[in-house]
Design an enzyme around this catalytic site. Structure first.
Site, mmCIF file in Angstrom:
data_model
loop_
_atom_site.group_PDB
_atom_site.id
_atom_site.type_symbol
_atom_site.label_atom_id
_atom_site.label_comp_id
_atom_site.label_asym_id
_atom_site.label_seq_id
_atom_site.Cartn_x
_atom_site.Cartn_y
_atom_site.Cartn_z
ATOM 1 N N ARG A 67 1.019 -1.384 0.120
ATOM 2 C CA ARG A 67 -0.203 -0.303 -0.252
ATOM 3 C C ARG A 67 0.700 0.957 0.405
ATOM 4 N NH1 ARG A 67 -5.797 0.991 0.242
ATOM 5 N NH2 ARG A 67 -5.910 3.580 0.402
ATOM 6 N N ILE A 94 -7.704 5.634 0.649
ATOM 7 C CA ILE A 94 -7.411 6.612 1.164
ATOM 8 C C ILE A 94 -5.544 7.326 1.193
ATOM 9 C CG2 ILE A 94 -6.721 6.701 4.379
ATOM 10 C CD1 ILE A 94 -9.820 7.258 3.097
ATOM 11 N N ASN A 109 -11.175 17.647 -0.643
ATOM 12 C CA ASN A 109 -12.045 16.409 -0.991
ATOM 13 C C ASN A 109 -12.755 17.121 -0.384
ATOM 14 O OD1 ASN A 109 -12.794 13.627 -1.479
ATOM 15 N ND2 ASN A 109 -12.965 13.615 1.308
ATOM 16 N N THR A 110 -13.916 16.010 -1.238
ATOM 17 C CA THR A 110 -15.383 16.753 -1.757
ATOM 18 C C THR A 110 -16.320 15.272 -0.775
ATOM 19 O OG1 THR A 110 -17.816 17.002 -2.324
ATOM 20 C CG2 THR A 110 -15.787 15.913 -3.643
ATOM 21 N N HIS A 111 -17.353 14.983 0.127
ATOM 22 C CA HIS A 111 -17.554 14.122 0.802
ATOM 23 C C HIS A 111 -19.270 14.530 1.117
ATOM 24 C CE1 HIS A 111 -18.005 10.566 3.689
ATOM 25 N NE2 HIS A 111 -19.045 11.136 4.619
ATOM 26 N N ASP A 143 -7.017 15.500 5.459
ATOM 27 C CA ASP A 143 -5.139 15.089 6.917
ATOM 28 C C ASP A 143 -4.885 13.882 6.603
ATOM 29 O OD1 ASP A 143 -7.151 15.593 10.423
ATOM 30 O OD2 ASP A 143 -7.288 14.605 7.903
ATOM 31 N N GLY A 145 -6.301 11.686 8.613
ATOM 32 C CA GLY A 145 -7.570 10.848 8.943
ATOM 33 C C GLY A 145 -8.464 10.443 8.232
ATOM 34 N N ASP A 147 -11.956 11.482 5.844
ATOM 35 C CA ASP A 147 -12.413 12.710 5.969
ATOM 36 C C ASP A 147 -12.619 13.586 7.611
ATOM 37 O OD1 ASP A 147 -14.542 9.913 4.637
ATOM 38 O OD2 ASP A 147 -14.186 11.704 3.749
HETATM 39 C C1 GRF Z 1 -19.098 12.143 -4.906
HETATM 40 O O1 GRF Z 1 -20.532 12.451 -4.042
HETATM 41 C C2 GRF Z 1 -18.386 12.471 -3.987
HETATM 42 O O2 GRF Z 1 -19.047 13.180 -2.492
HETATM 43 C C3 GRF Z 1 -18.334 10.603 -3.262
HETATM 44 O O3 GRF Z 1 -18.340 9.970 -4.270
HETATM 45 C C4 GRF Z 1 -19.375 11.102 -4.962
HETATM 46 C C5 GRF Z 1 -18.494 11.439 -6.445
HETATM 47 O O4 GRF Z 1 -19.578 11.224 -7.878
HETATM 48 N N1 GRF Z 1 -17.226 10.506 -2.846
HETATM 49 P P1 GRF Z 1 -18.992 11.751 -9.138
HETATM 50 O O5 GRF Z 1 -17.683 11.042 -9.107
HETATM 51 O O6 GRF Z 1 -18.108 12.905 -8.937
HETATM 52 O O7 GRF Z 1 -19.732 11.662 -10.046
#
Ligand code: GRF
Length: 202
Positions: A67, A94, A109-111, A143, A145, A147
């Site tokens: 990894r 990760i 990152n977007t969550h 970071d 961790g 999310d």
């Molecule tokens: C997004 O909602 C992201 O936050 C999550 O998976 C989705 C990815 O969507 N981890 P896309 O691949 O950008 O359409």
């Protein structure tokens, strides 16, 4: 500013960034996407990048003995494009110490949940199962961790009685795509400081 975007799936967040930059112009937006990377082949996110004429790379865990070797290879592949900012847009791995040593503090990152609630790979499913009445999305710095990095912005989405995971996730993604485009542009144009858990965008 130079952006490298990492994807693992459909890439609609990537597409939102591509569309915004095409509409606004990289100059006015403050950034251009210079490459798109993925942890797997054959996903729509890579096809979107190719349609946009962007360089792509794939870094699969199974192609590496450990990894840590994968993490170092991913960091190398990203660094080759000399990004100012790296954006994880649905990237489902990760990253480790090596990657964070090189890109920590400039890796966003977007969550699809309101962190710290419902971190991890099933944030939408977990919020629904828990019976949350509102959920949403969070754009944050990564970071060491899962999310847990400093939050930059969040968007709230109502949970409806008739929602299943995909309906709710689609509605979250409508907010998420706009939030990501807005945040990445502001970080790129204005510059920012991370002070503990606070992010200050100039
Ligand atoms: C997004 O909602 C992201 O936050 C999550 O998976 C989705 C990815 O969507 N981890 P896309 O691949 O950008 O359409």
């Amino acid at each position: 500013r130079r952006l490298v975007v990492l994807v693992s799936g459909s890439g609609t967040n990537l597409q939102a960034l591509l569309d915004e930059i095409a509409a606004t112009g990289a100059e006015a937006y403050g950034a251009e996407i210079v490459a798109v990377g993925a942890d797997r082949e054959g996903i729509e996110g890579l096809a979107r990048a190719e349609r946009a004429g962007l360089p792509t790379f794939v870094c699969r865990v199974k192609d590496h003995p450990t990894r840590e070797a994968w993490d170092a290879a991913l960091a190398e592949a990203v660094a080759a494009h000399e990004p100012d900012l790296v954006v994880s847009a649905g990237f489902m791995k990760i990253v480790g110490k090596e990657f964070l040593a090189r890109f920590g503090g400039r890796f966003v990152n977007t969550h699809p949940a309101l962190l710290p609630s419902f971190p991890g790979a099933h944030g939408v499913r977990d919020a629904l199962a828990y019976g949350a009445r509102v959920t949403g999305c969070t754009v944050h710095f990564v970071d060491d961790g899962v999310d847990t990095g400093p939050i930059i912005a969040q968007g709230v989405v109502e949970v409806r009685d008739e929602d299943d995971e995909s309906a709710l996730h689609e509605r979250i993604k409508e907010v998420e795509r706009r939030l990501l485009v807005e945040v990445v542009g502001r970080l790129a144009r204005n510059g920012y400081r991370i002070e503990g858990r606070k992010v200050v965008i100039q």
